[in-house]
Design an enzyme around this catalytic site. Structure first.
Site, PDB file in Angstrom:
ATOM      1  N   ASP A 205      41.671  51.507  34.856  1.00  0.00           N
ATOM      2  CA  ASP A 205      43.176  50.797  34.513  1.00  0.00           C
ATOM      3  C   ASP A 205      43.669  50.755  35.424  1.00  0.00           C
ATOM      4  OD1 ASP A 205      43.941  47.883  33.339  1.00  0.00           O
ATOM      5  OD2 ASP A 205      45.728  49.249  32.354  1.00  0.00           O
ATOM      6  N   GLU A 268      40.900  50.239  39.553  1.00  0.00           N
ATOM      7  CA  GLU A 268      41.460  49.150  39.576  1.00  0.00           C
ATOM      8  C   GLU A 268      43.358  48.884  40.498  1.00  0.00           C
ATOM      9  OE1 GLU A 268      44.306  45.379  37.134  1.00  0.00           O
ATOM     10  OE2 GLU A 268      44.511  47.610  36.680  1.00  0.00           O
TER      11      GLU A 268
HETATM   12  C1  GLC Z   1      45.640  46.298  33.837  1.00  0.00           C
HETATM   13  C2  GLC Z   1      45.200  44.778  33.359  1.00  0.00           C
HETATM   14  C3  GLC Z   1      45.388  44.200  33.009  1.00  0.00           C
HETATM   15  C4  GLC Z   1      46.701  44.864  31.647  1.00  0.00           C
HETATM   16  C5  GLC Z   1      47.354  45.991  32.677  1.00  0.00           C
HETATM   17  C6  GLC Z   1      47.957  46.739  31.645  1.00  0.00           C
HETATM   18  O1  GLC Z   1      46.234  45.490  35.684  1.00  0.00           O
HETATM   19  O2  GLC Z   1      43.373  44.445  34.074  1.00  0.00           O
HETATM   20  O3  GLC Z   1      44.837  43.124  32.207  1.00  0.00           O
HETATM   21  O4  GLC Z   1      47.522  44.254  31.069  1.00  0.00           O
HETATM   22  O5  GLC Z   1      46.187  46.563  33.250  1.00  0.00           O
HETATM   23  O6  GLC Z   1      47.313  47.551  31.114  1.00  0.00           O
END
Ligand code: GLC
Ligand code: CA
Length: 526
Positions: A205, A268
Site C-alpha cells: 500500500d 501501489e
Molecule cells: C491506498 C489504498 C487506499 C487507502 C490508502 C491509505 O491508496 O488503496 O484504499 O485508503 O492507501 O492507506
C-alpha cells in the site's frame, strides 16, 4: 543451456484477482465478508483460472479506513476471521494452485497501534521516532503546507506532547518515520512472519510513500490539475515519491528472494510519471510488479490506451513485467468508468487486459462486468471520501458485495441479513446465471483467462503495435494478433490473420476479410 536458467516467475503472463474481503462472501451472517467466505468461493476462482489472489487488508484495525489503518501487523482482524482461518485459506488456495498475496501497509499505522499509543504518550517515549513529529512553523501553525487525502492539513496537533504529527491520509493513520532504522527492522520481521506462513507476496500500500523530505519543505503548486501527482492543488514532491524509498525495496527484494519459491512484491506505485514508475523495478532488484496508474486513468479510446501501453513499455527496464489493471477499491470499476456499463465495451476491455504482456489484475466482479453502485449518502461507509473536501467520488461505489446469484442477498449474505453496503443490480449480473450461459461475459472472461494461460504463462511476449485506423487498436503479441474496434461503427480492417480464436461478442469474422462490429475485439493467430 536453457535448462540451467531458473524458470520464469509465475506472475509473468498471470492473472491476479483482487478480493475486497469484506465484500466477497459473508459466512457468519454479520453482513461483512470474511476469510471463510473466501475459502468457500475458491472454487469459483480456480474455475475462472486465476493464478493468485490479493486480499485487501486482513490485519486488525479500528476500520477508520477499512483495514488500511493497521493496529497489529501480525494478526488477523477478528471481523474477518482468525490466523487459523488465514492458514486454512492459504492451504486451500494452494490445493488449487492459487497463490495468496496480502496487503501490507508500511506508510502509516493506525493511531490505535501500540507503537503510536506509546509514541504519543511522551516526547521521550521509546517509539516517539517511529512517527513524524514536528514543532509548529516559526510563525505558528502546521510545519509545512502538505495536505492529507481529504484536502486538509496533513499535520495533526497533539496537545499532550505539544507537537504536530504527520498523516498523509486520515488523522487516525499517522505516517511512520522511515528515517528511523528501527522501523525497517520491524517490517523485516513482519515480512518474514508472513512469508513463513506461506504467503506468496504482498501488495504494498502507498508504495510511493514511506520516506518524506527530512526538511519538511513545502510542496509546490501543481501545474496540471489532471496529473496523478496533484493533491488538492499541490504537487506531491516532498511528501511522496522520495528517492530514499528505493533502498527499502532493495532490502525487501532480498528478503523476498531468500524464500523458496521467491516471494512477490507488487507496489501501489501512485505516479503519473513513467520514469518514476520504471524506477520501482530498480535494476531488477526492487519491486517485481508496479501498478500502472496512467493506464487506469487513460481514456477508453484506442489512441489513449495504446499510447499508454507504448509509453509504459518504452520506459520499463528490459525484462520488467508491466501490470495492467482497470478497477480497484479506490478508483471504482472499469465497467462503469470506461464502459458506461455497455456490455460490448466491457468485453473489449477484458480482451485487452487479457492480451497485454505482463501481469493483469482483475477486481472481484470484473469477470461478470459488475458496475459501480450509486450508494445513497446515508448508506456510505468510506470515511475518507465522506470527510473529503471533494466527497463526490465516494469509494463505496466500487466496494459493494459480490453478486453470486439472483437472490436477495446475492449469495453474499442471507436475505434477512443487512449487507454492510447495498447490493447492486444482481438479477442477471451474477455468477450463477452467467456461468450457465456460454455467451455471458463470465464465460467469455473464462475463455480469455485460459487463452492467456496457454499463450503467455511464464512468458513476457513481445508486443508490437500495428498501423490501424484511428479508432482501431491493432497489435501483435507473442504469436497472437489482437484487433479492436473502439467505435460505434463497423470497421473493415486489412490485417490478415490465419485463424480467429475468439471474438469478444457477435460473429467471428472470417480471417481473410475482417470487418469488426462496433466495439468488437478479436484475438487471432497469425
Ligand atoms: C491506498 C489504498 C487506499 C487507502 C490508502 C491509505 O491508496 O488503496 O484504499 O485508503 O492507501 O492507506
Ligand atoms: Ca462475516
Amino acid at each position: 543451456m536453457a535448462e540451467n536458467l531458473p524458470p520464469d516467475p509465475w506472475w509473468h503472463g498471470a492473472f491476479l484477482y483482487q478480493i475486497y474481503v469484506r465484500s466477497f462472501c459473508d459466512t457468519n451472517e454479520d453482513g461483512y465478508g470474511d476469510l471463510r467466505g473466501v475459502i468457500e468461493r475458491l472454487d469459483h476462482l480456480s474455475w475462472l483460472g486465476v493464478d493468485g489472489i490479493w486480499l485487501s487488508p486482513t490485519m486488525p484495525s479500528p476500520d477508520q479506513d477499512w483495514g488500511y489503518d493497521v493496529s497489529d501487523y501480525t494478526g488477523v482482524h477478528p471481523e474477518l476471521g482468525t490466523l487459523a482461518d488465514l492458514d486454512d485459506l492459504i492451504a486451500a488456495a494452494a490445493d488449487r494452485n492459487v497463490r495468496v498475496l496480502l496487503d501490507l501497509v508500511p506508510n502509516h499505522t493506525s493511531s490505535a497501534h501500540a507503537w503510536f499509543v506509546d509514541a504519543s504518550s511522551a516526547t521521550d517515549s521509546a517509539h516517539r521516532d517511529y512517527y513524524v513529529w514536528a514543532d509548529p512553523a516559526p510563525g505558528g501553525g502546521p510545519p509545512s503546507n502538505w495536505l492529507d487525502s481529504t484536502g486538509r492539513s496533513a499535520w495533526q496537533w497533539d496537545d499532550r506532547t505539544g507537537q504536530y504529527y504527520l498523516h498523509n491520509y486520515l488523522p487516525g493513520q499517522p505516517d511512520l518515520n522511515w528515517w528511523q532504522p528501527a522501523v525497517h527492522e520491524e517490517f523485516r520481521r513482519i515480512l518474514a512472519f508472513w512469508f513463513e506462513r506461506g504467503v506468496a507476496g504482498f501488495r504494498i500500500d502507498v508504495a510511493h510513500g514511506l520516506y518524506k523530505d527530512q526538511l519538511l519543505r513545502d510542496n509546490p503548486p501543481a501545474l496540471d490539475d489532471r496529473s496523478l501527482d496533484n493533491r488538492f492543488g499541490l504537487r506531491s514532491v516532498y511528501n511522496a515519491n522520495r528517492p530514499e524509498t528505493h533502498a527499502v525495496y532493495r532490502d525487501w527484494r532480498q528478503i523476498a528472494e531468500s524464500f523458496a519459491p521467491p516471494r512477490l512484491l507488487l507496489g501501489e506505485t501512485w505516479t503519473g510519471d513513467y520514469g518514476k514508475l520504471a524506477q520501482f523495478y530498480g535494476n531488477d532488484d526492487e519491486l517485481q510488479l508496479a501498478f500502472n496508474f496512467p493506464f487506469v486513468y487513460a481514456e477508453f479510446t484506442a489512441t489513449a490506451l495504446s499510447g499508454t501501453v507504448e509509453r509504459t513499455l518504452a520506459h520499463l527496464p528490459a525484462g520488467a513485467c508491466p501490470v495492467w489493471v482497470a478497477s480497484n477499491h479506490d478508483v471504482g470499476r472499469f465497467a462503469t468508468r470506461w464502459c458506461g456499463n455497455d456490455e460490448r465495451k466491457i468485453r473489449l476491455a477484458l480482451l485487452v487486459l487479457a492480451t497485454l504482456p505482463g501481469a493483469a489484475v482483475l477486481y472481484y466482479g470484473d469477470e461478470i462486468g459488475m458496475a459501480d453502485v450509486d450508494v445513497p449518502p446515508a448508506l456510505r461507509r468510506d470515511r475518507m471520501t465522506l470527510t473529503s473536501k471533494d466527497p463526490a467520488r465516494s469509494r463505496d461505489r466500487g466496494r459493494t458485495p459480490m453478486q453470486w446469484d439472483a437472490s436477495d442477498g446475492a449469495g453474499f449474505t442471507p436475505a434477512r441479513v443487512r449487507p454492510w453496503l447495498p447490493i447492486g443490480d444482481n438479477p442477471t449480473r451474477n455468477v450463477a446465471s452467467q456461468s450457465r450461459d456460454p455467451d455471458s461475459t463470465l464465460s467469455f472472461c473464462r475463455r480469455l483467462v485460459a487463452l492467456r494461460r496457454a499463450e503467455f504463462a511464464g512468458r513476457l511476449p513481445i508486443y508490437q503495435q500495428l498501423p490501424a485506423a484511428e479508432q482501431a487498436w491493432a497489435y501483435d503479441v507473442g504469436e497472437l494478433t489482437v484487433l479492436a474496434n473502439f467505435s460505434d461503427d463497423e470497421l473493415p480492417l486489412d490485417h490478415r490473420v490465419d485463424e480467429v480464436l475468439l471474438a469478444s461478442y457477435g460473429k467471428e469474422p472470417p480471417p481473410d476479410t475482417i470487418v469488426l462490429e462496433p466495439w468488437q475485439g478479436i484475438v487471432a493467430r497469425r
